[in-house]
Motif scaffolding. Structure first.
Motif, short mmCIF file in Angstrom:
data_model
loop_
_atom_site.label_atom_id
_atom_site.label_comp_id
_atom_site.label_asym_id
_atom_site.label_seq_id
_atom_site.Cartn_x
_atom_site.Cartn_y
_atom_site.Cartn_z
N VAL A 80 0.84 -1.21 0.00
CA VAL A 80 0.00 0.00 0.00
C VAL A 80 0.87 1.26 0.00
O VAL A 80 0.53 2.25 -0.65
N ALA A 81 1.99 1.21 0.70
CA ALA A 81 2.89 2.37 0.71
C ALA A 81 3.38 2.69 -0.70
O ALA A 81 3.46 3.86 -1.10
N LEU A 82 3.68 1.65 -1.47
CA LEU A 82 4.13 1.86 -2.85
C LEU A 82 2.99 2.31 -3.75
O LEU A 82 3.16 3.19 -4.60
N PHE A 83 1.80 1.74 -3.55
CA PHE A 83 0.63 2.19 -4.31
C PHE A 83 0.33 3.66 -3.99
O PHE A 83 -0.06 4.44 -4.87
N PHE A 84 0.50 4.04 -2.73
CA PHE A 84 0.25 5.43 -2.32
C PHE A 84 1.21 6.37 -3.04
O PHE A 84 0.81 7.45 -3.50
N ALA A 85 2.49 5.97 -3.15
CA ALA A 85 3.46 6.78 -3.88
C ALA A 85 3.05 6.92 -5.34
O ALA A 85 3.23 7.99 -5.95
#
Length: 275
Positions: free
Chosen positions: A92-97
């Motif tokens: 999710v952190a990467l999707f958020f970026a």
């Protein structure tokens, strides 16, 4: 992933879930939404395609193999369901970026300097980049410093079913998915193409655990299919690749599948019946 988030906001989250005063672009809302969407999407892909593969492709005769564990299918599913939420946290952190605009994903074909040919080439480069990266990550996870703690749980399943495809330790599962998420931060990629590739790699992961060893004869030593991956589960330090056998051949870890030589799990069962 912003396309999925926008669709979810437009059709469900904004009109029916979130308070009217909570803006769609607010970071905490986006993180919460992405966490829910990622988990529901992963669960849907895993259960839908895993179930289809298990009932229509997987050879249930393999369940008679001595190395097939008691209650294995339910254990595979339970392990995957426990792991997926934890795998989703760094995902999710990467999707958020991506959603915040830090990746090289683009919306329109016209945004690519090479047009449709650029889209096609990006698909090929995605497959080769992720295949190479996963090979080395997977091989690294077999190192004695990491294997017992992170990768061994996946090797419990010697004769795997499609439901073993996502039954990883969370660290193992995320590390082997990392190249898929890193690619669009390094190279331009069309957003719809990325979503299609993301679905494809999940289906492929299921397919190499489905016990169907059939591969066109000309591609037997090119495509890393279920036969190759079954031998990886059985013999541990061979066939680390994801889609192709290229990096196993370069790295000296390629093994011709035993099922192609009349010595695979099906042949073992046949010999047991003949005794």
């Amino acid at each position: 992933m912003d396309l999925v988030l926008e669709a979810a906001d437009r059709h469900l989250l904004t009109p029916y879930v979130y308070p009217a005063g909570w803006p769609e672009g607010e970071p905490c809302r986006q993180l919460l939404s992405l966490f829910v969407i990622t988990n529901l999407g992963a669960l849907a892909l895993y259960l839908l395609f895993g179930t289809l593969s298990y009932y229509f492709i997987f050879d249930h005769e393999l369940k008679k193999h001595p190395q097939f564990l008691e209650n294995q299918v339910s254990r595979e599913i339970a392990y995957a369901l426990r792991s997926l939420p934890w795998i989703s946290v760094p995902t999710v952190a990467l999707f958020f970026a991506e959603v915040r605009g830090y990746s090289k994903l683009y919306d329109n074909i016209e945004d690519s300097p090479y047009g449709w040919s650029g889209v096609f080439l990006s698909m090929l480069s995605f497959l080769f980049f992720t295949d190479m990266s996963i090979y080395w990550i997977h091989r690294g996870l077999h190192h004695k410093l990491f294997y017992k703690r992170f990768h061994k749980p996946h090797h419990v399943w010697k004769i795997a079913t499609p439901f073993a495809s996502h039954a990883f330790h969370p660290v193992d599962g995320f590390m082997q998915s990392l190249p898929y998420h890193v690619y669009p931060f390094l190279f331009p990629l069309h957003k719809v193409t990325y979503l299609g590739l993301y679905i494809f790699v999940n289906v492929w992961t299921i397919s190499i655990h489905d016990g169907d060893y059939r591969v066109p004869r000309l591609l037997r030593h090119v495509i890393n299919g279920s036969a190759h991956h079954t031998d990886h589960h059985l013999y541990f330090d061979y066939n680390y690749g994801q889609y192709f056998t290229l990096w196993d051949k370069i790295g000296g870890s390629y093994k011709s599948p035993t099922s192609f030589e009349g010595k695979g799990p099906h042949d073992y069962l046949r010999k047991l019946r003949e005794k």
